[in-house]
Design an enzyme around this catalytic site. Sequence first.
Site, PDB file in Angstrom:
ATOM      1  N   CYS A  75       0.814  -1.223   0.000  1.00 16.00           N
ATOM      2  CA  CYS A  75       0.000   0.000   0.000  1.00 16.00           C
ATOM      3  C   CYS A  75       0.849   1.274   0.000  1.00 16.00           C
ATOM      4  O   CYS A  75       0.545   2.228  -0.716  1.00 16.00           O
ATOM      5  CB  CYS A  75      -0.993  -0.002   1.150  1.00 16.00           C
ATOM      6  SG  CYS A  75      -0.300  -0.322   2.784  1.00 16.00           S
ATOM      7  N   ASP A 268      -7.418   5.454  -1.468  1.00 21.56           N
ATOM      8  CA  ASP A 268      -7.068   4.239  -0.735  1.00 21.56           C
ATOM      9  C   ASP A 268      -6.602   3.186  -1.735  1.00 21.56           C
ATOM     10  O   ASP A 268      -7.352   2.834  -2.649  1.00 21.56           O
ATOM     11  CB  ASP A 268      -8.290   3.743   0.039  1.00 21.56           C
ATOM     12  CG  ASP A 268      -7.968   2.635   1.021  1.00 21.56           C
ATOM     13  OD1 ASP A 268      -6.997   1.894   0.794  1.00 21.56           O
ATOM     14  OD2 ASP A 268      -8.698   2.501   2.022  1.00 21.56           O
ATOM     15  N   HIS A 270      -6.158   0.059  -1.183  1.00 18.19           N
ATOM     16  CA  HIS A 270      -6.502  -1.279  -0.722  1.00 18.19           C
ATOM     17  C   HIS A 270      -7.659  -1.908  -1.494  1.00 18.19           C
ATOM     18  O   HIS A 270      -8.667  -2.345  -0.934  1.00 18.19           O
ATOM     19  CB  HIS A 270      -6.813  -1.250   0.777  1.00 18.19           C
ATOM     20  CG  HIS A 270      -5.637  -0.855   1.605  1.00 18.19           C
ATOM     21  ND1 HIS A 270      -5.308   0.466   1.828  1.00 18.19           N
ATOM     22  CD2 HIS A 270      -4.699  -1.598   2.241  1.00 18.19           C
ATOM     23  CE1 HIS A 270      -4.220   0.512   2.590  1.00 18.19           C
ATOM     24  NE2 HIS A 270      -3.835  -0.718   2.843  1.00 18.19           N
TER      25      HIS A 270
END
Length: 353
Positions: A75, A268, A270
């Site tokens: 990430c 994000d 993810h």
Amino acid sequence: MDVMLEAFLPYEGAIIPDDIPKTKETIWILGKEYKPPHDIKVIRAHIRSTLWFTYRRGFDPIGETTYTSDRGWGCMLRCGQMMLARAYTTYYMGADWIWTPETQDQTYLKILHLFEDHFMERYSVHQIAMMGTQEGKKVGQWFSPNNIAQVLKKLSLHEYWTKFVVHVALHNTVIINEIKHDCKNRQPTEPEPAKHRHSQFKPPPRGPWSPLLLIIPLRLGMKNILPHYLELLKRCFMLEHSMGMLGGTPNHALYFFGCVGDEVFFFDPHTTQNSARVGDKSTWEQVAADETYHCDYAMRRKLSKMDPSLAVGFLCCTESDFDSLCKQLQAKKITTGDLPLFQIVDKRPQYMV
């Protein structure tokens, strides 16, 4: 976490995320000021045009490992890609450039290729992960904001097309004369490969100053950001040179690029998508691949919920930009006062020698 993709890619009957609040407060995104609700469409276009890098699966193994996906550990690598890619698109495409699914601009495609999941691409997850071993990080280990900054700095020395300077200001200190020296004397560490010399993707001629991405790793508390620093961080988003922030929560990296009130906007990484190459966007598969690098909606959270370990980034296309940035940082009292976010000095202090 794959299902998170559904929150970003709308479908018929989907509930549109409330990522842009219904407020009369000014919204700041990478140094640009917006007034909702009048500017909502412009804000959306700005968000959509920022490259969004996520976990991927199905790429060739990284080095001699068996990793064919960065899910669960990549990430911060993806967030670093987002900050650097934003700097490149701003420098070469302009701060007001807008991406659409029909975009086939060759400069844009060249920038995107630099970050695709292939060991030959300079800022691929392969190159970042392998360079990370020099920072003591085995492939598959999580990076800190400082780790990714140091790796991008090292990789930039081998990038011949853009010739960016990635400077990492350590110890909360921006040293003016060292940065100017780097940007005026940018040299690759080895001869330029023939494939770059004969590339059809020629960037504009460079002047005496190499474009600068300045990254400043910070530690602003133990478990939480000290309240004093929250306002100073918000002011960073208001500077025209802002390239956002790398941070998040422990082991959960996010790329922050704007603020409104006491909240920050972020992407994000993810979400796990299949590895995809865009090529020249001449086929429908390549067009579809390009769309996976863009996101219609951001997310937001309280600024106070950010991890105190983070890194702020600024782009200076010219020497006058850098001089202007230093003045703006001082004018907004980000680098002055009893508890500055970081300090700016003309030359290296004796205690750092």
